[in-house]
Design an enzyme around this catalytic site. Sequence first.
Site, PDB file in Angstrom:
ATOM      1  N   ASN A   9     114.134  81.804 104.976  1.00 50.97           N
ATOM      2  CA  ASN A   9     114.119  82.386 103.634  1.00 50.97           C
ATOM      3  C   ASN A   9     114.312  83.892 103.797  1.00 50.97           C
ATOM      4  O   ASN A   9     113.386  84.608 104.178  1.00 50.97           O
ATOM      5  CB  ASN A   9     112.769  82.060 102.970  1.00 50.97           C
ATOM      6  N   LYS A  16     111.472  85.064 106.288  1.00 47.70           N
ATOM      7  CA  LYS A  16     110.398  84.108 106.584  1.00 47.70           C
ATOM      8  C   LYS A  16     111.023  82.936 107.311  1.00 47.70           C
ATOM      9  O   LYS A  16     112.090  82.476 106.925  1.00 47.70           O
ATOM     10  CB  LYS A  16     109.794  83.592 105.262  1.00 47.70           C
ATOM     11  N   ARG A  96     117.067  78.859 102.146  1.00 44.08           N
ATOM     12  CA  ARG A  96     116.773  79.006 100.727  1.00 44.08           C
ATOM     13  C   ARG A  96     117.795  79.959 100.114  1.00 44.08           C
ATOM     14  O   ARG A  96     117.992  81.065 100.618  1.00 44.08           O
ATOM     15  CB  ARG A  96     115.380  79.579 100.527  1.00 44.08           C
ATOM     16  N   HIS A 185     113.034  78.459  90.671  1.00 42.58           N
ATOM     17  CA  HIS A 185     111.888  77.712  91.230  1.00 42.58           C
ATOM     18  C   HIS A 185     112.174  76.205  91.264  1.00 42.58           C
ATOM     19  O   HIS A 185     111.241  75.392  91.278  1.00 42.58           O
ATOM     20  CB  HIS A 185     110.599  77.908  90.409  1.00 42.58           C
ATOM     21  N   HIS A 214     104.896  76.267  87.598  1.00 42.51           N
ATOM     22  CA  HIS A 214     104.854  77.008  88.870  1.00 42.51           C
ATOM     23  C   HIS A 214     104.392  78.426  88.544  1.00 42.51           C
ATOM     24  O   HIS A 214     105.131  79.206  87.951  1.00 42.51           O
ATOM     25  CB  HIS A 214     106.234  77.022  89.537  1.00 42.51           C
ATOM     26  N   GLY A 218     106.070  85.185  90.509  1.00 46.60           N
ATOM     27  CA  GLY A 218     106.992  84.796  89.440  1.00 46.60           C
ATOM     28  C   GLY A 218     106.493  83.465  88.903  1.00 46.60           C
ATOM     29  O   GLY A 218     105.932  82.679  89.660  1.00 46.60           O
ATOM     30  N   ARG A 247     106.627  91.041  85.791  1.00 42.64           N
ATOM     31  CA  ARG A 247     107.713  90.842  84.824  1.00 42.64           C
ATOM     32  C   ARG A 247     107.138  90.524  83.453  1.00 42.64           C
ATOM     33  O   ARG A 247     106.166  89.782  83.344  1.00 42.64           O
ATOM     34  CB  ARG A 247     108.617  89.681  85.252  1.00 42.64           C
ATOM     35  N   ASP A 289      97.912  91.158  90.521  1.00 47.18           N
ATOM     36  CA  ASP A 289      97.320  90.072  91.295  1.00 47.18           C
ATOM     37  C   ASP A 289      96.214  89.392  90.488  1.00 47.18           C
ATOM     38  O   ASP A 289      95.261  90.037  90.067  1.00 47.18           O
ATOM     39  CB  ASP A 289      96.752  90.664  92.591  1.00 47.18           C
ATOM     40  N   MET A 290      96.354  88.082  90.264  1.00 43.70           N
ATOM     41  CA  MET A 290      95.407  87.376  89.399  1.00 43.70           C
ATOM     42  C   MET A 290      93.992  87.384  89.961  1.00 43.70           C
ATOM     43  O   MET A 290      93.025  87.420  89.201  1.00 43.70           O
ATOM     44  CB  MET A 290      95.911  85.940  89.182  1.00 43.70           C
ATOM     45  N   ILE A 338      98.648  80.920  91.530  1.00 43.44           N
ATOM     46  CA  ILE A 338      97.741  80.973  90.381  1.00 43.44           C
ATOM     47  C   ILE A 338      97.399  79.559  89.908  1.00 43.44           C
ATOM     48  O   ILE A 338      96.233  79.222  89.693  1.00 43.44           O
ATOM     49  CB  ILE A 338      98.372  81.793  89.227  1.00 43.44           C
ATOM     50  N   ASN A 341      94.962  77.890  92.238  1.00 43.24           N
ATOM     51  CA  ASN A 341      93.685  78.539  92.551  1.00 43.24           C
ATOM     52  C   ASN A 341      92.919  79.133  91.391  1.00 43.24           C
ATOM     53  O   ASN A 341      91.705  79.268  91.478  1.00 43.24           O
ATOM     54  CB  ASN A 341      93.927  79.672  93.557  1.00 43.24           C
ATOM     55  N   GLU A 395     107.687  74.283  99.099  1.00 37.97           N
ATOM     56  CA  GLU A 395     109.142  74.443  98.996  1.00 37.97           C
ATOM     57  C   GLU A 395     109.827  74.331 100.359  1.00 37.97           C
ATOM     58  O   GLU A 395     110.928  73.801 100.457  1.00 37.97           O
ATOM     59  CB  GLU A 395     109.452  75.805  98.355  1.00 37.97           C
TER      60      GLU A 395
HETATM   61  P1  ADP Z   1     104.791  83.976  95.286  1.00 39.22           P
HETATM   62  O1  ADP Z   1     105.413  83.792  93.946  1.00 39.22           O
HETATM   63  O2  ADP Z   1     105.016  85.346  95.847  1.00 39.22           O
HETATM   64  O3  ADP Z   1     105.052  82.838  96.255  1.00 39.22           O
HETATM   65  P2  ADP Z   1     102.117  82.888  95.179  1.00 39.22           P
HETATM   66  O4  ADP Z   1     102.543  81.525  94.738  1.00 39.22           O
HETATM   67  O5  ADP Z   1     101.500  83.037  96.505  1.00 39.22           O
HETATM   68  O6  ADP Z   1     103.231  83.978  94.983  1.00 39.22           O
HETATM   69  O7  ADP Z   1     101.043  83.386  94.061  1.00 39.22           O
HETATM   70  C1  ADP Z   1     100.505  84.652  94.077  1.00 39.22           C
HETATM   71  C2  ADP Z   1      99.482  84.740  92.930  1.00 39.22           C
HETATM   72  O8  ADP Z   1      98.463  83.759  93.139  1.00 39.22           O
HETATM   73  C3  ADP Z   1      98.801  86.092  92.858  1.00 39.22           C
HETATM   74  O9  ADP Z   1      98.686  86.501  91.500  1.00 39.22           O
HETATM   75  C4  ADP Z   1      97.414  85.759  93.400  1.00 39.22           C
HETATM   76  O10 ADP Z   1      96.421  86.598  92.879  1.00 39.22           O
HETATM   77  C5  ADP Z   1      97.221  84.362  92.898  1.00 39.22           C
HETATM   78  N1  ADP Z   1      96.109  83.726  93.638  1.00 39.22           N
HETATM   79  C6  ADP Z   1      96.075  83.351  94.917  1.00 39.22           C
HETATM   80  N2  ADP Z   1      94.825  82.884  95.233  1.00 39.22           N
HETATM   81  C7  ADP Z   1      94.084  82.988  94.099  1.00 39.22           C
HETATM   82  C8  ADP Z   1      92.721  82.683  93.760  1.00 39.22           C
HETATM   83  N3  ADP Z   1      91.892  82.177  94.647  1.00 39.22           N
HETATM   84  N4  ADP Z   1      92.310  82.911  92.489  1.00 39.22           N
HETATM   85  C9  ADP Z   1      93.155  83.421  91.566  1.00 39.22           C
HETATM   86  N5  ADP Z   1      94.450  83.742  91.819  1.00 39.22           N
HETATM   87  C10 ADP Z   1      94.900  83.521  93.067  1.00 39.22           C
END
Ligand code: ADP
Length: 408
Positions: A9, A16, A96, A185, A214, A218, A247, A289-290, A338, A341, A395
């Site tokens: 990727n 990656k 990818r 995605h 997803h 993004g 975004r 960051d969530m 997100i 998690n 993926e």
């Molecule tokens: P990418 O699109 O770069 O692949 P990811 O799928 O890894 O990103 O998602 C990143 C998001 O997931 C970030 O906003 C991060 O804060 C959130 N995230 C990861 N772990 C947790 C968690 N335990 N609680 C809340 N949000 C989480």
Amino acid sequence: MTTAVLVLNCGSSSLKFAVIDPENGSRMVTGLAERVGTPDVAATIKFVGTDGALGAASALKLGAENDHRGVLAAVLEVIESWAQEHSVDLVAVGHRIVHGGEAFAASVILDDTAMAAVRACIPLAPLHNPANIAGVEAAQHVLPDVPHVGVFDTAFHQTMPSYAYRYAVPTEWANEYGVRRYGFHGTSHRYVAARAAQELGRNADPGLRLITAHLGNGSSLAAVRGGRSLDTSMGLTPLEGLVMGTRSGDVDPGVLGYIHDRTGADVSAITDDLNKRSGLLGLSGISNDMRTLDEAADSGDQKAQLAIEVFAYRLAKYIASLTVPLEGLDAVVFTGGIGENSRTVRIATLGHLTHLGLRLDPHANQRCVGGVGGQITVATDEPGTPVALVVPTDEELVIARDAAALTR
Ligand code: ADP
């Protein structure tokens, strides 16, 4: 001999890689190179141990060339000697690729004709496709004797009907410049839709109606019936649709002219703001960051709270809208960092959707985190009531499987 696929990727400044067994999805080698193309380029690599788990990351020694080809040559030298030592046969390389335009509705072997079509899609993804192409060319140079397969983010959504993908804009924009909705995605939506169908015991059901969410940095949704994408929330670019990390997702297109008039900023500066300074970051003023926002909201930060509310409200509204192409709903599937998690986001989102029959099970919601999936709504005897599930995405495994299948 174990057979394996090398999955690559390539981003504009990152690379990656993973060596994956396409049968069981196990990772034998993984790694990441960052700041590719700069003097600060650095790469790390992990190898699987005798216990089957990946070991600690170690720095990878790179040569003098800091571009994709130079980094990939160093990566492949290490991987090839590891493969020989462990009797692993690298049967294909899976790449990818972000944008396949209307040219690719499925993964393909990247021969000269396919590469010309990938190049023709550069205007649609001027930041992503050139990096993907650099990765393919570098890998073909270093590994000329194995098939290289392209797996496209857009391909899964090529089944959308024209009334879903057309914008109501002047026809020549569509005909001459390819202005339409493509969606992204796709690899993740395809994977989690298939996994969810299995979990529901309905993988052969052509009528199964899923909305896959997803939610990562993004975020996008897809409406999937019987394994086919009927609609999705992203469009010509990944800017359309849901609120994302940085975004904006949907805004009134009139915002462009208005901000230009008020500030004098040009289109590219405003587009940059919509891509990089908006979304959760713009709303909260703290972070994209969530995790950070979840914590800040817990400690009473009102702007973080509002950011989460806007995110969940837009998401719920979009989920409800995708029941139109599906003519109903059997399950909502949460995935991505997100979706897998953030219990807070799932609570807030499903809280807006009780009228569809979705009722969150707080204990199940609590359990689903860190790669643990499952149903998160209360079981009901009422036939036809939709459920919500968490399904961790993968993926890279889809890319490995497509590459292995095309190579066979
Ligand atoms: P990418 O699109 O770069 O692949 P990811 O799928 O890894 O990103 O998602 C990143 C998001 O997931 C970030 O906003 C991060 O804060 C959130 N995230 C990861 N772990 C947790 C968690 N335990 N609680 C809340 N949000 C989480």
